[in-house]
Design a protein around this motif. Structure first.
Motif, short mmCIF file in Angstrom:
data_model
loop_
_atom_site.label_atom_id
_atom_site.label_comp_id
_atom_site.label_asym_id
_atom_site.label_seq_id
_atom_site.Cartn_x
_atom_site.Cartn_y
_atom_site.Cartn_z
N GLU A 163 26.11 -0.29 50.53
CA GLU A 163 25.56 0.78 51.36
C GLU A 163 24.12 1.09 50.94
N MET A 164 23.90 1.14 49.63
CA MET A 164 22.56 1.43 49.12
C MET A 164 21.58 0.31 49.52
N PHE A 189 20.70 0.71 53.10
CA PHE A 189 19.77 1.85 53.23
C PHE A 189 18.35 1.41 52.86
N GLU A 221 15.37 3.36 46.86
CA GLU A 221 16.57 3.51 46.03
C GLU A 221 16.65 4.93 45.48
N TYR A 240 17.75 7.30 48.13
CA TYR A 240 19.19 7.16 48.35
C TYR A 240 19.97 7.92 47.28
N ASP A 242 19.59 11.65 47.69
CA ASP A 242 20.39 12.11 48.84
C ASP A 242 21.85 12.26 48.45
N LYS A 243 22.32 11.39 47.58
CA LYS A 243 23.72 11.41 47.13
C LYS A 243 23.93 12.37 45.95
#
Length: 92
Positions: A9-10, A13, A78, A81, A84-85
């Protein structure tokens, strides 16, 4: 961190943000992990990574055939991402 990073997923992204090849992204992330693993933690157990040193390290690997801007873009995407998480942040 208790939350596991979904690497695929990363990578999707990052590829969406940078247009970089997913194989190149995986390679950059592999070298980044080696660099971070060799970094020393401070008294609080935090590892302070200088982004310029990290980019220079990745670019110095013989299997990296990318320009500096692409490597920086991948690493920035990265970080976006991970932030965001809720898995990473910047130290002041």
């Amino acid at each position: 961190m208790s939350e596991k990073i979904n690497e695929q997923e990363m990578i999707r992204f990052i590829a969406g943000r940078t247009k970089a090849d997913p194989k190149a992204i995986s390679l950059i992330l592999k070298h980044e992990q080696a660099f971070i693993s060799s970094a020393k933690a401070n008294a609080k157990g935090e590892v302070d990574i200088d982004s310029d040193d990290l980019v220079d390290y990745v670019l110095s690997r013989r299997d990296i055939k990318l320009d500096e801007l692409t490597v920086e873009s991948v690493l920035e995407a990265e970080m976006d991402y991970l932030m965001d998480k809720g898995l990473a942040g910047y130290l002041d």
